[in-house]
Scaffold this motif. Structure first.
Motif, PDB file in Angstrom:
ATOM      1  N   PHE A  93     -27.013  -1.445  22.269  1.00 40.60           N
ATOM      2  CA  PHE A  93     -27.262  -0.833  20.829  1.00 40.60           C
ATOM      3  C   PHE A  93     -28.409  -0.602  19.984  1.00 40.60           C
ATOM      4  O   PHE A  93     -28.587  -1.743  19.083  1.00 40.60           O
ATOM      5  CB  PHE A  93     -25.852  -1.024  20.339  1.00 40.60           C
ATOM      6  CG  PHE A  93     -24.337  -0.827  20.817  1.00 40.60           C
ATOM      7  CD1 PHE A  93     -23.934   0.975  20.202  1.00 40.60           C
ATOM      8  CD2 PHE A  93     -24.143  -1.669  21.521  1.00 40.60           C
ATOM      9  CE1 PHE A  93     -22.996   1.059  21.621  1.00 40.60           C
ATOM     10  CE2 PHE A  93     -23.042  -1.321  22.408  1.00 40.60           C
ATOM     11  CZ  PHE A  93     -22.337  -0.087  22.465  1.00 40.60           C
TER      12      PHE A  93
ATOM     13  N   LEU B 168     -17.152  -1.813  17.547  1.00 40.80           N
ATOM     14  CA  LEU B 168     -18.416  -2.602  18.698  1.00 40.80           C
ATOM     15  C   LEU B 168     -16.925  -3.096  19.217  1.00 40.80           C
ATOM     16  O   LEU B 168     -16.530  -3.017  20.606  1.00 40.80           O
ATOM     17  CB  LEU B 168     -18.850  -3.705  18.320  1.00 40.80           C
ATOM     18  CG  LEU B 168     -19.991  -3.227  18.414  1.00 40.80           C
ATOM     19  CD1 LEU B 168     -21.075  -4.349  17.538  1.00 40.80           C
ATOM     20  CD2 LEU B 168     -20.968  -2.453  19.424  1.00 40.80           C
TER      21      LEU B 168
ATOM     22  N   VAL C 125     -27.917  -5.942  20.353  1.00 36.90           N
ATOM     23  CA  VAL C 125     -26.801  -4.791  19.462  1.00 36.90           C
ATOM     24  C   VAL C 125     -28.651  -5.057  18.354  1.00 36.90           C
ATOM     25  O   VAL C 125     -28.768  -6.557  18.139  1.00 36.90           O
ATOM     26  CB  VAL C 125     -26.151  -5.630  18.464  1.00 36.90           C
ATOM     27  CG1 VAL C 125     -26.316  -4.429  17.155  1.00 36.90           C
ATOM     28  CG2 VAL C 125     -25.022  -4.868  18.472  1.00 36.90           C
TER      29      VAL C 125
END
Length: 125
Positions: free
Chosen positions: A4, A16, A30
């Motif tokens: 991400f 999430l 992330v």
């Protein structure tokens, strides 16, 4: 592996959750914007979180130290100490939810970087 890499701070642990549940075998990474964003992701079971602001600051700091003539080994030592202190502080902040946790680990003007393996001294006040 799921990555991400979104701009801003809109991605949270709550957003999430469905992805982590749907793909429990996936390693989820992330890109977070800053410390506060990392704190909003702390409850998610992520394989890695990388802070944009932090990484660009470390990269710039390395460039400055090199430009000032510090030997490569010293630049690496300072970076390692900085990252170690910061990770300890980030862990404390994420666990407590307090952005001010472990402030004594921050570098202060005039402070010398500790030698490798040496614990930073707590600052008074």
């Amino acid at each position: 592996v799921l990555l991400f890499c979104l701009d801003g701070k809109t991605l949270t642990a709550k957003k999430l959750e469905p992805i982590l549940e749907a793909f429990p075998q996936a390693a989820v990474f992330v890109r977070a914007f800053d410390r506060r964003h990392v704190m909003t992701l702390a409850s998610a079971d992520l394989a890695g979180v990388y802070r944009e602001v932090f990484e660009s600051a470390v990269c710039m700091g390395r460039g400055v130290l090199s430009r000032l003539g510090l030997p490569d080994g010293e630049v690496e030592r300072v970076e390692k100490e900085y990252r170690t202190r910061d990770q300890t502080r980030m862990d404390s902040q994420a666990e407590s939810g307090d952005l001010h946790a472990s402030q004594h680990l921050m570098y202060r003007p005039g402070e010398q970087a500790a030698d490798a393996g040496e614990a930073p001294e707590e600052q008074p006040g």
